[in-house]
Write an enzyme that holds these catalytic residues in place. Structure first.
Site, PDB file in Angstrom:
ATOM      1  CB  CYS A  33      -0.911   0.020   1.225  1.00  0.00           C
ATOM      2  SG  CYS A  33       0.045  -0.014   2.746  1.00  0.00           S
ATOM      3  CG  ASP A  35      -0.009   3.013   4.278  1.00  0.00           C
ATOM      4  OD1 ASP A  35      -0.088   3.992   3.524  1.00  0.00           O
ATOM      5  OD2 ASP A  35      -0.993   2.357   4.645  1.00  0.00           O
ATOM      6  CB  CYS A  58      -4.625   1.738   7.260  1.00  0.00           C
ATOM      7  SG  CYS A  58      -3.873   0.231   7.865  1.00  0.00           S
ATOM      8  CB  CYS A 102      -1.713  -3.090   8.464  1.00  0.00           C
ATOM      9  SG  CYS A 102      -2.871  -3.090   7.091  1.00  0.00           S
TER      10      CYS A 102
HETATM   11 FE1  FES Z   1      -1.224   0.242   4.414  1.00  0.00          FE
HETATM   12 FE2  FES Z   1      -2.613  -0.852   6.318  1.00  0.00          FE
HETATM   13  S1  FES Z   1      -3.279  -0.436   4.314  1.00  0.00           S
HETATM   14  S2  FES Z   1      -0.534  -0.362   6.335  1.00  0.00           S
END
Ligand code: FES
Length: 126
Positions: A33, A35, A58, A102
């Site tokens: 994602c 992140d 998230c 995540c």
């Molecule tokens: Fe990216 Fe949860 S969707 S860390």
């Protein structure tokens, strides 16, 4: 979708923020994602005395980061290194299967920090 414990750590994260005086900073990122997370450690005699984090991710990532910092504070580096993303998810009372990846952010950033710290102390620069 999230249980109460996860929501609590997401809405009221523990140990959040920067730590300019950190002994080492670990980083991680999710290929899934995009992140990212940074973890800051203060280490005294091979023990994590202080820990802070910044997570751009998230709710599950923030809750996992918060929980991981609670779990490893006061632990030796050896002990902290054993903490897996599954342990963090378990301590949170579980994460939805789609959100399990995540929890890797926190565990990966911690491992990155410990690895860097060991490298630095070996070369005598930390
Ligand atoms: Fe990216 Fe949860 S969707 S860390």
């Amino acid at each position: 979708m999230y249980n109460e414990r996860v929501i609590d750590h997401f809405t009221n994260p523990r140990n959040v923020g920067e730590m300019p005086e950190a002994d080492i900073v670990g980083e991680s990122g999710s290929f899934k994602c995009g992140d990212t997370m940074k973890i800051y450690l203060k280490i005294e005699k091979e023990r994590i005395s202080e820990v802070k984090f910044q997570t751009f991710g998230c709710g599950a990532a923030i809750a996992s980061s918060s929980m991981l910092t609670e779990m490893v504070k006061g632990k030796t580096l050896e002990e902290a290194q054993q903490v897996t993303n599954e342990d963090v998810a378990l301590e949170l009372g579980g994460l939805p299967p789609l959100k399990m990846h995540c929890s890797n952010l926190a565990a990966d950033a911690l491992r990155d920090a410990i690895t860097k710290y060991r490298k630095n102390t070996k070369t005598g620069s930390a």
